[in-house]
Scaffold this active site. Structure first.
Site, PDB file in Angstrom:
ATOM      1  CE  LYS A  74     -79.997   0.797 -32.459  1.00 46.11           C
ATOM      2  NZ  LYS A  74     -80.631   1.098 -33.653  1.00 46.11           N
ATOM      3  CE  LYS A 131     -84.486  -0.258 -48.015  1.00 51.76           C
ATOM      4  NZ  LYS A 131     -84.204   0.949 -47.261  1.00 51.76           N
ATOM      5  CE  LYS A 190     -76.426  -5.606 -42.597  1.00 53.52           C
ATOM      6  NZ  LYS A 190     -75.906  -4.463 -41.946  1.00 53.52           N
TER       7      LYS A 190
END
Ligand code: TRP
Length: 328
Positions: free
Chosen positions: A111, A194, A197
């Site tokens: 981040k 997988k 989003k």
């Protein structure tokens, strides 16, 4: 009864991967454990300091959880920012957690790289806030993905350290909860592993029927079977995997035989897959729409959840204050 706590940041809508990978299991677990499901809206401020409409984002998840079958009478469903007790525990944990430990957390480093102009203290102490979320309820189990393992390690450290420093056994060390076989990994529509989003890759629980059909018809495939009984490449394996999740065994077998004798047409298979998916999703979407339209009910459920969560948290905080030596 053991306590289970699950948290989710309100960053969008739930998709089929969330449903089969976790939420469907939550529905079962609420009858077997003391379950708390909360929406981590404070945590989302670490990356999104000026959220568009944070109350609505929380309501969205709440409506989707309820539509999937989470029962506010069985489980405690609440919003993090409705429980101020968490913050006091967060403060105590921050006193006993070291810069070096927090600095080694990979999600923090990632981040920090993504938002170099906003490497804030909240981001740095994300794990101690998470530890407070968990330990305020003295939860034993926390269902989390692989990416949360370091945060869980810090939560265990917070528990252990507090117990050691103050010579108490107040906090249990929370364990990662692994879902049983009923939790399924849903592959993505773009053929890469997988479901996650991103628009080409995922089907949201709230997607309209025609959107679902369109997305399925666009799922990545290849040129079709080239030899009798050949092994399926990953993209095709994924299509079958998805079908095995939403369709019955007969249907999967039918298309599998077509693959084996080289007569499979992906268009037909996808049409069937979309049909079966829509059958699963239609009732869920209808319930999402009903709940979403009733903000009064959603807010009432959240208030009731917060009340119960605060009761549980303040019992812990009372002990904590006593143990450290503050007035209670
Ligand atoms: N960090 C979790 C995630 O990103 C969300 C979360 C916050 C959480 N607090 C928690 C999960 C406490 C479990 C328990 O997925």
């Amino acid at each position: 009864m053991d306590t289970v706590l699950s948290g989710i940041r309100p960053t969008g809508n739930l998709h089929l991967g969330n449903y089969y990978g976790a939420v469907r299991s939550f529905v079962k677990m609420q009858y077997e454990y003391n379950c708390l499901f909360f929406i981590a809206d404070w945590h989302s401020l670490t990356t999104h300091p000026t959220p568009e409409n944070i109350q609505n984002s929380a309501r969205t998840i709440l409506a989707e959880y309820l539509a999937c079958g989470l029962d506010p009478e069985k489980a405690t469903i609440y919003v993090q920012s409705d429980v101020p007790e968490t913050l006091e525990l967060y403060l105590y944990f921050n006193m006993n957690t070291y810069l070096g430990e927090l600095g080694r957390v990979t999600t923090f480093k990632e981040k920090a790289r993504q938002q170099p102009d906003n490497v804030n203290a909240g981001l740095f102490t994300y794990p101690t806030l998470m530890a407070a979320d968990i330990l305020q309820h003295r939860a034993k189990y926390v269902p989390v993905g692989k990416d949360q393992e370091q945060n869980m390690e810090i939560a265990r450290k917070c528990a252990r350290r507090f117990n050691n420093i103050y010579k108490t056994e107040l906090f249990p060390e929370p364990q990662n909860y692994y879902f049983g076989a009923e939790a399924l990994k849903v592959p993505g529509l773009d053929g890469t592993g997988k479901m996650g989003k991103s628009d080409g890759n995922c089907i949201y629980l709230c997607d309209e029927e025609k959107v679902v059909r369109k997305k399925v018809m666009r799922a990545v495939t290849d040129n079709g079977p080239q030899a009798l009984n050949s092994e399926k490449p990953e993209v095709i394996e994924n299509l079958f995997k998805m079908m095995s999740i939403v369709s019955d065994a007969e249907t999967v077998k039918y298309f599998d035989e077509k693959w084996n004798d080289c007569t499979l047409r992906y268009g037909d298979m996808k049409k069937q897959l979309a049909e079966d998916m829509v059958k699963v999703l239609n009732p869920i979407r209808e319930r999402i729409q009903e709940f979403s339209a009733n903000t009064e009910l959603l807010d009432k459920i959240a208030r009731q959840g917060a009340e119960r969560a605060r009761e549980s948290a303040s019992a812990t905080l009372k002990e904590v204050r006593k143990i450290i030596g503050f007035r209670i």
